[in-house]
Design a protein around this motif. Structure first.
Motif, PDB file in Angstrom:
ATOM      1  N   ARG A   1      -5.345   3.917   6.585  1.00 45.35           N
ATOM      2  CA  ARG A   1      -6.734   3.846   6.146  1.00 45.35           C
ATOM      3  C   ARG A   1      -7.000   2.684   5.182  1.00 45.35           C
ATOM      4  O   ARG A   1      -8.052   2.058   5.240  1.00 45.35           O
ATOM      5  CB  ARG A   1      -7.107   5.161   5.480  1.00 45.35           C
ATOM      6  N   PHE A   2      -6.047   2.390   4.274  1.00 41.08           N
ATOM      7  CA  PHE A   2      -6.312   1.470   3.176  1.00 41.08           C
ATOM      8  C   PHE A   2      -5.566   0.139   3.209  1.00 41.08           C
ATOM      9  O   PHE A   2      -5.787  -0.697   2.327  1.00 41.08           O
ATOM     10  CB  PHE A   2      -6.009   2.162   1.838  1.00 41.08           C
ATOM     11  N   TRP A   3      -4.709  -0.138   4.191  1.00 43.71           N
ATOM     12  CA  TRP A   3      -3.923  -1.357   4.144  1.00 43.71           C
ATOM     13  C   TRP A   3      -4.797  -2.612   4.162  1.00 43.71           C
ATOM     14  O   TRP A   3      -4.448  -3.623   3.585  1.00 43.71           O
ATOM     15  CB  TRP A   3      -2.873  -1.411   5.250  1.00 43.71           C
ATOM     16  N   ARG A   4      -5.966  -2.517   4.773  1.00 46.10           N
ATOM     17  CA  ARG A   4      -6.856  -3.683   4.833  1.00 46.10           C
ATOM     18  C   ARG A   4      -7.364  -4.073   3.447  1.00 46.10           C
ATOM     19  O   ARG A   4      -7.602  -5.254   3.171  1.00 46.10           O
ATOM     20  CB  ARG A   4      -8.016  -3.408   5.777  1.00 46.10           C
TER      21      ARG A   4
ATOM     22  N   ASP B   1       1.411  12.907  -1.890  1.00 49.50           N
ATOM     23  CA  ASP B   1       2.410  13.683  -1.166  1.00 49.50           C
ATOM     24  C   ASP B   1       2.960  12.836  -0.016  1.00 49.50           C
ATOM     25  O   ASP B   1       2.200  12.178   0.707  1.00 49.50           O
ATOM     26  CB  ASP B   1       1.766  14.964  -0.631  1.00 49.50           C
ATOM     27  N   ALA B   2       4.260  12.839   0.144  1.00 49.46           N
ATOM     28  CA  ALA B   2       4.922  11.994   1.147  1.00 49.46           C
ATOM     29  C   ALA B   2       4.354  12.193   2.550  1.00 49.46           C
ATOM     30  O   ALA B   2       4.278  11.243   3.332  1.00 49.46           O
ATOM     31  CB  ALA B   2       6.420  12.251   1.150  1.00 49.46           C
ATOM     32  N   ALA B   3       3.935  13.401   2.876  1.00 47.60           N
ATOM     33  CA  ALA B   3       3.403  13.683   4.207  1.00 47.60           C
ATOM     34  C   ALA B   3       2.068  12.979   4.461  1.00 47.60           C
ATOM     35  O   ALA B   3       1.687  12.769   5.613  1.00 47.60           O
ATOM     36  CB  ALA B   3       3.229  15.188   4.382  1.00 47.60           C
ATOM     37  N   GLU B   4       1.376  12.594   3.415  1.00 44.91           N
ATOM     38  CA  GLU B   4       0.059  11.969   3.553  1.00 44.91           C
ATOM     39  C   GLU B   4       0.097  10.444   3.490  1.00 44.91           C
ATOM     40  O   GLU B   4      -0.892   9.789   3.823  1.00 44.91           O
ATOM     41  CB  GLU B   4      -0.865  12.483   2.451  1.00 44.91           C
ATOM     42  N   VAL B   5       1.201   9.876   3.079  1.00 47.42           N
ATOM     43  CA  VAL B   5       1.266   8.433   2.836  1.00 47.42           C
ATOM     44  C   VAL B   5       0.949   7.628   4.092  1.00 47.42           C
ATOM     45  O   VAL B   5       0.147   6.684   4.044  1.00 47.42           O
ATOM     46  CB  VAL B   5       2.624   8.021   2.231  1.00 47.42           C
ATOM     47  N   ALA B   6       1.524   7.951   5.218  1.00 43.06           N
ATOM     48  CA  ALA B   6       1.321   7.156   6.441  1.00 43.06           C
ATOM     49  C   ALA B   6      -0.153   7.102   6.835  1.00 43.06           C
ATOM     50  O   ALA B   6      -0.665   6.026   7.175  1.00 43.06           O
ATOM     51  CB  ALA B   6       2.154   7.716   7.582  1.00 43.06           C
TER      52      ALA B   6
ATOM     53  N   CYS C   1       0.833  -1.196   0.000  1.00 43.51           N
ATOM     54  CA  CYS C   1       0.000   0.000   0.000  1.00 43.51           C
ATOM     55  C   CYS C   1       0.877   1.259   0.000  1.00 43.51           C
ATOM     56  O   CYS C   1       0.645   2.200  -0.771  1.00 43.51           O
ATOM     57  CB  CYS C   1      -0.912  -0.041   1.222  1.00 43.51           C
ATOM     58  N   ALA C   2       1.878   1.293   0.850  1.00 45.70           N
ATOM     59  CA  ALA C   2       2.774   2.454   0.923  1.00 45.70           C
ATOM     60  C   ALA C   2       3.505   2.670  -0.393  1.00 45.70           C
ATOM     61  O   ALA C   2       3.628   3.806  -0.868  1.00 45.70           O
ATOM     62  CB  ALA C   2       3.773   2.271   2.057  1.00 45.70           C
TER      63      ALA C   2
END
Length: 68
Positions: free
Chosen positions: A35-38, A25-30, A16-17
């Motif tokens: 939110r979406f890894w599932r 934007d790199a600041a929003e990735v985490a 996902c990452a």
């Protein structure tokens, strides 16, 4: 099941990452990974994505993977 799928959460988070980093934007990735890894985990378990590839699949197949 292969060893790298033993910890599906970490694999799904990494996939996902990697995918989000290309378009976000790199600041929003985490936050987005959280939110979406599932979703990535469901697709991974269904065999629709892998560590290094995404297999062509329909929306219906993706929805079925998420429903399981």
């Amino acid at each position: 099941m292969t060893d790298h799928l033993g910890n599906i959460e970490s694999v799904a988070r990494a996939i996902c990452a990697r995918q989000l980093a290309v378009q976000t934007d790199a600041a929003e990735v985490a936050a987005l990974v959280e939110r979406f890894w599932r979703v990535a985990a469901a697709l991974l378990e269904a065999g629709l994505i892998g560590d290094d590839k995404e297999i062509s699949h329909s929306v219906e197949q993706g929805e079925a993977a998420w429903a399981d």
